[in-house]
Enzyme design. Sequence first.
Site, PDB file in Angstrom:
ATOM      1  N   VAL A  15       0.830  -1.207   0.000  1.00 19.30           N
ATOM      2  CA  VAL A  15       0.000   0.000   0.000  1.00 19.30           C
ATOM      3  C   VAL A  15       0.862   1.254   0.000  1.00 19.30           C
ATOM      4  CG1 VAL A  15      -1.721   1.343   1.278  1.00 19.30           C
ATOM      5  CG2 VAL A  15      -1.921  -1.142   1.156  1.00 19.30           C
ATOM      6  N   THR A  84      -2.879  -3.982   9.869  1.00 19.31           N
ATOM      7  CA  THR A  84      -3.835  -3.988  10.983  1.00 19.31           C
ATOM      8  C   THR A  84      -4.499  -5.364  11.025  1.00 19.31           C
ATOM      9  OG1 THR A  84      -5.445  -2.912   9.504  1.00 19.31           O
ATOM     10  CG2 THR A  84      -4.312  -1.519  11.100  1.00 19.31           C
ATOM     11  N   CYS A 259      -7.521  -8.698   3.423  1.00 20.55           N
ATOM     12  CA  CYS A 259      -8.703  -7.846   3.608  1.00 20.55           C
ATOM     13  C   CYS A 259      -9.985  -8.610   3.909  1.00 20.55           C
ATOM     14  CB  CYS A 259      -8.900  -6.974   2.361  1.00 20.55           C
ATOM     15  SG  CYS A 259      -7.543  -5.815   2.056  1.00 20.55           S
TER      16      CYS A 259
END
Length: 429
Positions: A15, A84, A259
């Site tokens: 990212v 995360t 994700c």
Amino acid sequence: MDKERTICVVGMGYVGLPLAVEFDREGFDVIGYDIDPEVISQLESNIDPTNELGNRAITDSSVKYTTDSNSIKHADYVLIAVPTPVDDLKNPNLRYVESAAETIGQNLKPGAIIVLESTVYPGATREILAPTIEAESGLNAGEDFYVGYSPERMVPGDDEHGIRDVVKIVSGQTDTVRAELAELYGTIVDAGIHEAPEIEVAEAAKAIENIQRDVNIALMNELAIACQNIGLDTHDVLDAARTKWNFHNYQPGLVGGHCIPVDPFFIIYETERNGYTPKLIEQSRDINEYMPTYIADLTLRGLNDCGKVLRDSTVLVLGLSYKPGVADIRTSVVGDTIKRLQEYGVTVLGADPYADEAAASDEFGIEIQSQPSFHGVDAVLLATPHQLYREIDYAQRCEEMTAPPLIVDVDGVLDRATIESTEIEYRRV
């Protein structure tokens, strides 16, 4: 937009690195910060550690890559792109966000805007990020510095949906900050900017994008299990159903990645903290988490139907990464299928044209083949249908296998008529 300003991107993964390179292309002074010396060393040697952009993109950029946190002091904008994950109890683990916030707080330029791009639960930017920066810097959010949230929408291995091609959601602590971030990101996004009215709206939107996919795939997976129980081929059913104009085209299969298997837990966590349990979201996760076991059992039943003794059987798993065209095995759920097969004494071999062989061997605890060999194999499990594996002449290669040969095609990508015209026992989800 004043391109004399400095942007620091924290986290040089799949990212953060594209963000840094795109802002550099637009003429900004860009700092690429990461705590991993090996990552920075590769970037300084013009090597793309993510394999997303290619080495030429790194060579052509002027990004200043560093592990020196003092460099953050020069930044007018700090963009955070760190992992995360969820913990063993499936609760959000924001330790990387907190660590990044601590480092930023210790090196913060007054007046800077800090933008979180990582997936979090609604409220985390205000509850976790801003207070941690305040504690380390002695400055006040909303007065001495500002925070915003702009969720990443990267799709590894998808060249058609890069940063410039996907609408970017931006939100800010104030209307002024939001407008400034919209202008900033507008320099690198051609598809347009969506200004969310609140930070929490943007945080929730990110999670919901992937929850929608998770729920729809779970429906297809449950349909696949139901169809098998009543003797129907799932793909035949879907082929018929999708002839209606408003049918949503989802397919059954394994659900891995950074994700889809993770983001639902951020919404589950926050809604349960506020007194409601989202049962459909939870049940969808349960179904998709069951699929590796279901696929292993489908393979075991196939071996039994072929008259094979399980403890004497060998299964070759083709494709170990979490999706076609990528090398990432860290979030692949194929490992759960492999473990299930091994519980029954089955010998499992693996191959993947993208994954690092040593890393894959360590991750899955199996022998990894550089080139897949069908010799003496009882079954082939096509788990991740990389293009290279779609092009194999299975009718020919299966002559090397023990008779009768079994192929389990998880995504149903092979031509069933061709396969079934041979002596191959063919199964698909």
